[in-house]
Design an enzyme around this catalytic site. Sequence first.
Site, PDB file in Angstrom:
ATOM      1  CD  GLU A 173     -31.296  24.960 -32.911  1.00 21.85           C
ATOM      2  OE1 GLU A 173     -30.722  25.344 -33.012  1.00 21.85           O
ATOM      3  OE2 GLU A 173     -30.383  23.698 -33.473  1.00 21.85           O
ATOM      4  CE  LYS A 179     -28.374  27.176 -30.298  1.00 22.42           C
ATOM      5  NZ  LYS A 179     -28.504  26.947 -31.762  1.00 22.42           N
ATOM      6  CB  CYS A 225     -29.021  23.136 -30.249  1.00 22.62           C
ATOM      7  SG  CYS A 225     -26.801  22.743 -31.678  1.00 22.62           S
ATOM      8  CB  SER A 281     -15.393  12.392 -62.963  1.00 16.68           C
ATOM      9  OG  SER A 281     -14.405  11.984 -63.725  1.00 16.68           O
TER      10      SER A 281
END
Length: 557
Positions: free
Chosen positions: A47, A116, A153, A302
């Site tokens: 897409e 679409k 989609c 971290s």
Amino acid sequence: MTTPDTLRIAVAQLNPVMGDIAGNLAKARAARAEAARHGAELVLFTELFISGYPPEDLVLRASFVEACEAAVADLVADTADGGPGVVMGTPLRRASGLHNSVVVADRGKVLAERYKLDLPNYGEFDEKRVFQPGPEIQGPVSFRGVRLGIPVCEDIWGELGLCETLAEAGAEILLVPNGSPYYRGKVDVRHQVVIRQVIESGLPILYANQLGGQDELVFDGASFAIQADKSLAFQMSQFEEAVAVSTWTRGADGWRCAAGPMSRIPETEEADYRACMLGLRDYVNKNGFRDVVLGLSGGIDSALCAALAVDALGEERLHAVMLPYRYTSKESLADAEACARALGCRYDVIPIAEPVEGFMAALGPLFQGTTSGITEENLQSRARGTLLMALSNKFGSMVVTTGNKSEMSVGYATLYGDMNGGFNPIKDLYKMQVYKLSAWRNTTVPPGALGPSGEVIPQSIIDKAPSAELRENQTDQDSLPPYPVLDDILECLVENEMSVDAIVARGHDAATVTRIEHLLYIAEYKRRQAAPGVKITRKNFGRDRRYPITNRYRDGA
């Protein structure tokens, strides 16, 4: 035209760069050339591939849309060489408006354009504000004698009924270009969506999905096809670029995929880790940063971020810095150094006593007569953030910030301190998920990782009680519930939008749930100022969960 009995379709599961139209065209040309070498007759791209997805308001620039269309025209001209045809995603402006479109081309000509129809406007999507839906349902496209239906989609995710309509109009195979972002368990969700459409249409469906990081979103690929009998025809890899050719044959019962790849889909911890790794890698590389710097505290968050950075970028591109103060324990100093050594990255120690005490001295006259508390603690965090940003400014390194979703939910983070940074790879991981991924990484090197094997996060970091170390003998549980309890409450509030009463009914203390709900709401202003980070859950902060900052609502109030 003679009706063929075989069609070889290549799926281009590639990693475009938003706005790099020339670069995306070059990728498309390389993919088409590769597909041609393997005998493909058609290449299905994802897409809006030529622009990148999602382009957001970038498509409102007329010059951008024109440049995309010009690039597609160049690709159309390429197909005059007699090689594979293409299905290419691109924005197109037509009399009916600006459309999320595909262009089908072969032998130097545009065979069709398809727009679409169902524009998503939920979660991470906001297409209705920039695109117009296709003006009408358009039928199948005839490609070398095969009638192809091409929904885009979201056209197969809702209740549009387009697949069934295309089947009734004579489509024989459905090709679906997608920009479907990752969240945990998404591959199974996609399979179920496609199987439902196969049942309704009676046709096989080939689902091509984008790959790569785009800001907070990670597109994980995992393209696949489902046969008309609802079985899995082929499965492409997750988190890896690939051009895969599938062979389709016509039989008495219609078309069937006779050959295609069958790749393994990772389990949950591996998938989450690889999504974080890919998101960080693409954010750093696509935005042109040479390397990254992070504060390595000796804590779990971290440490996991450091492992992700080395895996994504390589040890030579991570600069880890320990920034100790009087409350930093000897264990944390030892753990941070051991983690850096295990990862092989550069490691420096910058004590922060002098800048913190300088701030205290400057504020002393104004703070006289007050009790020392969280303000003074936050000065430590802000001194660390300032020093990391100074390293970033001086050497061009992006600061990786390291707060997890549990902390971001309840505001257990300091603005302009430990929240400083350009990107956060664990922003959408709750604390207990951080522990799971850390333990998993110590036993496994994921595909594509650049870091070493073995224990890269010392077990002592995983075992010790988490602490911000901003005062003597501090632990996170001094002010928060135990993380298993906190995470369950937060998942109920954030992911599931459950009421306080419903969460209490799960066995949680009512006062604790009410307090966590309050902390969640009042921390919204902090989250608005936080660095972007990889989306892992169904509802991440920012794109998916958009709450007002000014908000007095509380359950039962």
